[in-house]
Design an enzyme around this catalytic site. Structure first.
Site, PDB file in Angstrom:
ATOM      1  N   ASP A 116       0.861  -1.174   0.000  1.00  0.00           N
ATOM      2  CA  ASP A 116       0.000   0.000   0.000  1.00  0.00           C
ATOM      3  C   ASP A 116       0.907   1.236   0.000  1.00  0.00           C
ATOM      4  O   ASP A 116       1.647   1.464   0.954  1.00  0.00           O
ATOM      5  CB  ASP A 116      -0.912   0.007   1.232  1.00  0.00           C
ATOM      6  CG  ASP A 116      -2.069   0.981   1.100  1.00  0.00           C
ATOM      7  OD1 ASP A 116      -2.117   1.705   0.082  1.00  0.00           O
ATOM      8  OD2 ASP A 116      -2.917   1.028   1.999  1.00  0.00           O
ATOM      9  N   ASP A 136      -2.644   2.249  -6.231  1.00  0.00           N
ATOM     10  CA  ASP A 136      -1.562   2.269  -5.238  1.00  0.00           C
ATOM     11  C   ASP A 136      -1.590   1.088  -4.283  1.00  0.00           C
ATOM     12  O   ASP A 136      -0.930   1.126  -3.246  1.00  0.00           O
ATOM     13  CB  ASP A 136      -1.639   3.569  -4.428  1.00  0.00           C
ATOM     14  CG  ASP A 136      -2.940   3.691  -3.642  1.00  0.00           C
ATOM     15  OD1 ASP A 136      -3.938   3.085  -4.057  1.00  0.00           O
ATOM     16  OD2 ASP A 136      -2.953   4.401  -2.625  1.00  0.00           O
ATOM     17  N   GLU A 137      -2.280   0.027  -4.629  1.00  0.00           N
ATOM     18  CA  GLU A 137      -2.450  -1.073  -3.676  1.00  0.00           C
ATOM     19  C   GLU A 137      -2.581  -2.389  -4.433  1.00  0.00           C
ATOM     20  O   GLU A 137      -3.260  -2.472  -5.451  1.00  0.00           O
ATOM     21  CB  GLU A 137      -3.706  -0.814  -2.841  1.00  0.00           C
ATOM     22  CG  GLU A 137      -3.959  -1.781  -1.724  1.00  0.00           C
ATOM     23  CD  GLU A 137      -5.226  -1.436  -0.952  1.00  0.00           C
ATOM     24  OE1 GLU A 137      -5.512  -2.164   0.019  1.00  0.00           O
ATOM     25  OE2 GLU A 137      -5.933  -0.471  -1.310  1.00  0.00           O
TER      26      GLU A 137
END
Length: 489
Positions: free
Chosen positions: A11, A105-106
């Site tokens: 993350d 983003d993860e």
């Protein structure tokens, strides 16, 4: 459940805001808020400096401005975020063929499937190397969680924030989860948590001790049984690569019920624009437009309309969503609105009628018969009907042409970014990602011919070569060892 912590969850830390700070030397170490800047805008991401003032994602932008009046408020630059995300996902793909992105983003990574880790020591080593690689290639930090299941890996990465790594040893899941609030578990939202609280269950240990039968009685067979397994530390969901999205949608829940029909329609049109933005970002088009309305009494209505062919035209989606809204009674108030597109395809069949309507609209004066409307970033971009004063027209022109935070290039001063605009002027700070000191500020007329919009610059102009990683340690293009952030335990 696995006997080794070979499921990794990455993350990125305050992704949008961190990318803006990396790109703008004058904002490093200062509170930054990214999101829609209009009166109905919401926070997409807040930097950790801004979070100290209480600002957080999904908060109304007006509330954020009250909490942190001196923060930098910027319009998202999705082209930059997608570019950085591609760099990160490329690194993850070198660890395993099984990478499950959850957002820009993860992502989850199955290290066992890639043969890059098979025990605690090797998992920790690859997690540390990954964080170093991300720092070297993108200039940004990410937090890593490692565990024997997806649920625990995600919990571990949250505990590692910001800029850390956390491993939960298999066999300790139940003890690790026990004191946590029930909202920690996937699928437990505010309504379910409140229902469980009224039954005397506030921690994960309470759920495990209650037993499966009690949770099934309270929540139903499927939800109750799944929740009891997770509360006991069991999660056997696999990491799924190349998940094919069946729909693209966005929705907003409002702090206060909406009663004004015009406001409801405006919100639907804004959501339609955001939905199309996501659709285009995925390189897809869709055939069916779906409207979701949750009313004051929590009743939820869903309406859909199937078009002649797939489209990614925002005008077509807006018009279809508006037609669907006409068939819904909203007089009692609206708590939530959502717009989605299903029946996805990899191509777009142009809607000739929509094109003709768009051409007719373009031929009209800009303000003729216009309604208040927000663009995809939550900014008001049309007049409120009738001719506007010259100053207000200049304000709208500046907001459209020069969004706060976006890139520009001047023939004399070079690359910069918009600090603000209005009353016929635009203020620009001229600086680039690699600069060590803040750049100079200049103000121009919004129609200055020497100033034009520009593409974002890479956050790291010449990143190290990781093409052979993780088989061997990377070497920078200058021959020196790759830089990396020190992992904290």
């Amino acid at each position: 459940m696995r006997a080794a912590p070979t499921i990794l969850h990455l993350d990125m830390d305050a992704f949008y805001a961190s990318a803006e700070q990396a790109a703008k030397p004058s904002l490093r170490g200062k509170p930054v808020v990214v999101g829609g800047l209009g009166p109905r805008g919401v926070v997409a991401t807040a930097s950790y400096e801004a979070r100290r003032f209480g600002v957080h994602s999904a908060m109304p932008m007006a509330q954020a401005r009250r909490l942190a009046p001196n923060a930098a408020y910027l319009v998202p630059r999705f082209a930059l975020y997608r570019s950085v995300s591609d760099q990160v996902m490329e690194l993850l793909g070198r660890l395993s063929p099984l990478v499950e992105p959850l957002s820009l983003d993860e992502a989850f990574v199955d290290l066992e499937a890639g043969g890059t880790a098979d025990d605690t020591a090797s998992a920790l080593e690859i997690g540390r190397e990954l964080r170093e690689a991300i720092q070297a290639v993108t200039g940004l930090s990410g937090s890593v969680g490692l565990a024997g299941s997806k649920m625990l890996a995600k919990i571990a990465s949250e505990e590692a924030k910001p800029d850390g790594i956390r491993l939960i040893e298999p066999g300790t899941e139940r003890a690790h989860l026990a004191p946590m609030p029930v909202r920690t578990l996937p699928g437990v939202g505010p309504a379910t948590a409140d229902h469980l609280r009224r039954a005397g269950m506030t921690t994960v240990d309470d759920l495990a001790e209650a037993g499966e039968a009690e949770l099934v009685r309270l929540l139903g067979k499927a939800h109750g049984a799944a929740l009891h397994r997770m509360a006991s530390g069991f999660d056997d969901r696999p990491v799924v690569a190349e998940r094919d999205a069946k729909s693209v949608s966005v929705e907003d829940t409002f702090d206060m019920d909406l009663h004004d029909r015009v406001r409801v329609r405006t919100e639907v049109e804004r959501l339609a624009d955001r939905c199309v933005q996501r659709l285009r970002g995925a390189g897809r088009s869709g055939r069916t437009v779906v409207l979701k309305v949750r009313r004051y009494d929590f009743s939820t209505l869903t309406r859909s309309e199937t078009l002649r062919g797939p489209t990614d035209d925002p005008a077509v989606v807006r018009e279809a969503a508006a037609r669907l809204l006409e068939a819904v009674d909203t007089t009692g108030g609206v708590r939530l609105l959502g717009v989605g597109v299903t029946g996805l395809a990899d191509y777009t069949q142009e809607d000739l009628f929509a094109q003709a309507a768009g051409a007719r609209a373009a031929a009209l004066p800009e303000d003729a018969g216009a309604r208040p409307q927000d663009d995809a970033d939550g900014r008001e971009v049309t007049a409120d009907g009738g001719p506007a004063p010259e100053e207000a027209a200049a304000e709208r022109l500046a907001a459209r042409r020069w969004p706060a935070g976006h890139d520009v290039r001047h023939e004399v001063h070079g690359h910069g970014w918009v600090q603000g605009s209005g009353v016929g002027r635009v203020t620009v700070r001229f600086e680039e990602p690699g600069a060590t000191a803040p750049g100079r500020v200049r103000t121009f007329r919004v129609d200055d011919p020497a100033l034009r919009a520009a593409d974002p610059l890479p956050l790291v102009p010449d990143p190290p070569d990781y093409s052979s990683w993780p088989a061997s340690r990377p070497k920078s293009r200058s021959g020196a060892g790759a830089p990396g952030a020190a992992s904290r335990p």
